[in-house]
Structure formats: structure tokens, C-alpha cells
Design a protein around this motif. Sequence first.
Motif, PDB file in Angstrom:
ATOM      1  N   UNK A 185       0.988  -1.120  -0.098  1.00 43.07           N
ATOM      2  CA  UNK A 185      -0.098  -0.051   0.039  1.00 43.07           C
ATOM      3  C   UNK A 185       1.034   1.176   0.019  1.00 43.07           C
ATOM      4  N   UNK A 186       0.732   1.910  -1.033  1.00 45.52           N
ATOM      5  CA  UNK A 186       1.723   3.295  -1.179  1.00 45.52           C
ATOM      6  C   UNK A 186       0.841   4.512  -0.857  1.00 45.52           C
ATOM      7  N   UNK A 187       1.224   5.484  -0.202  1.00 45.37           N
ATOM      8  CA  UNK A 187       0.420   6.560   0.309  1.00 45.37           C
ATOM      9  C   UNK A 187       1.374   7.879  -0.149  1.00 45.37           C
ATOM     10  N   UNK A 188       0.475   8.767  -0.862  1.00 47.02           N
ATOM     11  CA  UNK A 188       1.122   9.989  -1.146  1.00 47.02           C
ATOM     12  C   UNK A 188       0.337  11.021  -0.435  1.00 47.02           C
ATOM     13  N   UNK A 189       0.897  11.996  -0.264  1.00 44.59           N
ATOM     14  CA  UNK A 189       0.235  13.417   0.049  1.00 44.59           C
ATOM     15  C   UNK A 189      -0.110  14.206  -1.040  1.00 44.59           C
ATOM     16  N   UNK A 190      -1.395  14.810  -0.984  1.00 47.59           N
ATOM     17  CA  UNK A 190      -1.686  15.359  -2.158  1.00 47.59           C
ATOM     18  C   UNK A 190      -1.268  16.939  -1.857  1.00 47.59           C
ATOM     19  N   UNK A 191      -0.662  17.444  -0.716  1.00 50.70           N
ATOM     20  CA  UNK A 191      -0.056  18.441  -0.413  1.00 50.70           C
ATOM     21  C   UNK A 191       1.430  18.910  -0.657  1.00 50.70           C
ATOM     22  N   UNK A 192       2.152  17.739  -0.783  1.00 55.63           N
ATOM     23  CA  UNK A 192       3.715  17.935  -1.135  1.00 55.63           C
ATOM     24  C   UNK A 192       3.811  16.664  -2.036  1.00 55.63           C
ATOM     25  N   UNK A 193       4.899  16.851  -2.848  1.00 53.21           N
ATOM     26  CA  UNK A 193       5.174  15.791  -3.793  1.00 53.21           C
ATOM     27  C   UNK A 193       6.050  14.675  -3.318  1.00 53.21           C
ATOM     28  N   UNK A 194       6.129  13.776  -3.876  1.00 53.91           N
ATOM     29  CA  UNK A 194       6.769  12.364  -3.378  1.00 53.91           C
ATOM     30  C   UNK A 194       5.859  11.508  -2.829  1.00 53.91           C
ATOM     31  N   UNK A 195       6.255  10.176  -2.798  1.00 56.13           N
ATOM     32  CA  UNK A 195       5.837   9.158  -1.749  1.00 56.13           C
ATOM     33  C   UNK A 195       5.946   9.352  -0.304  1.00 56.13           C
ATOM     34  N   UNK A 196       4.713   9.378   0.566  1.00 57.91           N
ATOM     35  CA  UNK A 196       4.748   9.773   1.791  1.00 57.91           C
ATOM     36  C   UNK A 196       5.323   8.277   2.533  1.00 57.91           C
ATOM     37  N   UNK A 197       4.692   7.130   2.381  1.00 57.33           N
ATOM     38  CA  UNK A 197       5.434   6.113   3.143  1.00 57.33           C
ATOM     39  C   UNK A 197       4.615   4.711   2.086  1.00 57.33           C
TER      40      UNK A 197
END
Length: 182
Positions: free
Chosen positions: A27-39
Motif C-alpha cells: 500500500x503506497x500513500x502520497x500526500x496531495x499537499x507535497x510531492x513524493x511518496x509519503x510511505x
Amino acid sequence: FFFFQAEDGIRDFCLSRGLGDVYKRQVMIWSLRKPGLETTFKGHKAAVKALAWNPHCDNILLSGGGSYDQTVKIWNTVSNKNIGQIMTGSQVCNMVFSKSSNEFVTSHGFSNNQIILWRYPNLSKKAVLEGHQSRVLHLCLSENGKYVASGAADETIKLWEVFPAKKKNLDSKLFPSSFDMR
């Protein structure tokens, strides 16, 4: 991809269940507020088939694995750790959290074709809903949060009364609150 926005509007996420042999158990999580993979959360032994955020605690994410996994994993997105797991006994196809209680439902395919109601956070089974003859692929929560609609590969849709109705927020101009001094 799945999108989530907390009711307070503070946390926005884009989730992806991985595709392809290398990523399908993640499961990959990205924040829509900053670029790049969150975790990235790893640990499922088969493809991740279902995701659900806890609406009562927006840092809790559940993921459900396919036929060779058969687990629901609970992730804390602040500590980025797995904090619990349920062995369900069949593939997890979908899941939905209650809006009004600390409970969630999972739908299942091979081999049980059922819906299970779970308590959170103790992860105990509260009820088993049976009636579909094939994999229960889809779940949808009613607007008032009381009913769950399920759709299965047997081409049936069933409506289940599962949760208590969500209390309406009556604090508005149309419905004055109990603190209104008019």
C-alpha cells in the motif's frame, strides 16, 4: 487509486494498491499537499484488494489481502507501523468503516462469500452476514450510515441494516442548536 480527505480538511492522501508482481502486495500513500511518496506499507502475502480509513481516527488505515493472504492489516500512518491483524479465513474483497460506531465490515470471496462485522479496536467478530452465492465484491455505506449495500459476482445486490444511524448535526441556521438564545 483511492482518495481520502479528512473531515477537518487537514490531511489529503492518494492511495495506491500496487500493480505488478513487485508492488501488488504493498500500500503506497502520497500526500496531495507535497510531492513524493509519503510511505509504503508492506506485509501482505497476496494482492491488496481493499482499503478503508477509520473516520473516527484519521491516522488508522486498514488493508485487506487476497486469496493467498486472507488478512486485514491495521496501519498507523503517523508511526508508519502495523498495529494489528485479523486472519479472516477467506480473501478480503472490500471493507467499509461505520460513520457512527467503532465498527467496520469486510466482504469476502473464496471461500466463504460473506460479510463480517468487526469491532474496532479489539478486532473481534461481531456478526457474519450470509446470503450471497459468490464473491462479495462491492460495499457501499448509506448516507445516514445505517445500511450497507453489497454487490456480488452472483449478480445480486443486498441491503443490510448493520450500523446505528449517524446522528445529524442540527447546529445550523435551519436547525438552531440547544445553545441558541433566540
